[in-house]
Scaffold this motif. Structure first.
Motif, mmCIF file in Angstrom:
data_model
loop_
_atom_site.group_PDB
_atom_site.id
_atom_site.type_symbol
_atom_site.label_atom_id
_atom_site.label_comp_id
_atom_site.label_asym_id
_atom_site.label_seq_id
_atom_site.Cartn_x
_atom_site.Cartn_y
_atom_site.Cartn_z
ATOM 1 N N ARG A 196 0.844 -1.198 0.000
ATOM 2 C CA ARG A 196 0.000 0.000 0.000
ATOM 3 C C ARG A 196 0.868 1.233 0.000
ATOM 4 O O ARG A 196 1.793 1.357 0.806
ATOM 5 N N GLY A 197 0.570 2.161 -0.892
ATOM 6 C CA GLY A 197 1.367 3.369 -0.952
ATOM 7 C C GLY A 197 0.657 4.479 -1.698
ATOM 8 O O GLY A 197 -0.454 4.319 -2.185
ATOM 9 N N VAL A 198 1.340 5.608 -1.772
ATOM 10 C CA VAL A 198 0.811 6.792 -2.428
ATOM 11 C C VAL A 198 1.908 7.376 -3.309
ATOM 12 O O VAL A 198 3.069 7.441 -2.908
ATOM 13 N N ASP A 199 1.530 7.795 -4.501
ATOM 14 C CA ASP A 199 2.457 8.436 -5.420
ATOM 15 C C ASP A 199 2.272 9.948 -5.311
ATOM 16 O O ASP A 199 1.197 10.468 -5.609
ATOM 17 N N ILE A 200 3.313 10.643 -4.882
ATOM 18 C CA ILE A 200 3.271 12.099 -4.757
ATOM 19 C C ILE A 200 4.376 12.674 -5.626
ATOM 20 O O ILE A 200 5.556 12.453 -5.359
ATOM 21 N N ASP A 201 3.992 13.372 -6.661
ATOM 22 C CA ASP A 201 4.935 14.015 -7.586
ATOM 23 C C ASP A 201 5.968 13.032 -8.138
ATOM 24 O O ASP A 201 7.150 13.344 -8.247
ATOM 25 N N GLY A 202 5.538 11.830 -8.457
ATOM 26 C CA GLY A 202 6.436 10.828 -9.027
ATOM 27 C C GLY A 202 7.232 10.044 -8.012
ATOM 28 O O GLY A 202 7.991 9.153 -8.382
ATOM 29 N N ASN A 203 7.121 10.366 -6.740
ATOM 30 C CA ASN A 203 7.815 9.632 -5.682
ATOM 31 C C ASN A 203 6.829 8.696 -4.994
ATOM 32 O O ASN A 203 5.742 9.104 -4.615
ATOM 33 N N ASN A 204 7.245 7.434 -4.839
ATOM 34 C CA ASN A 204 6.399 6.458 -4.178
ATOM 35 C C ASN A 204 6.681 6.456 -2.681
ATOM 36 O O ASN A 204 7.834 6.365 -2.258
#
Length: 74
Positions: free
Chosen positions: A26-34
């Motif tokens: 489970r994760g989130v992609d913020i501005d291309g960073n995982n």
């Protein structure tokens, strides 16, 4: 205010499955960073906190409540 910020998080930074080696986490992609919610939650919370503070100017307690409610991290 917390509900409004939670909806913003749901639409802008949804939880997804990110591949890590041979597994998905489970994760989130913020501005291309995982960012994985379990391992890198400190750096993740800072990025999300700054985004919410800039957009809404809410109090610290409201922002922390929105992050905790939506992502399930403390």
């Amino acid at each position: 205010m917390v509900d409004l910020m939670s909806r913003f998080l749901k639409n802008s930074f949804p939880v997804s499955r990110i591949k890590s080696g041979k597994r998905f986490k489970r994760g989130v992609d913020i501005d291309g960073n995982n960012f994985f919610l379990s391992g890198s939650s400190g750096a993740f919370k800072i990025k999300i906190y700054d985004s919410l503070k800039g957009c809404y100017g809410a109090s610290d307690d409201e922002i922390n409540a929105a992050i905790s409610n939506f992502y399930g991290i403390n």
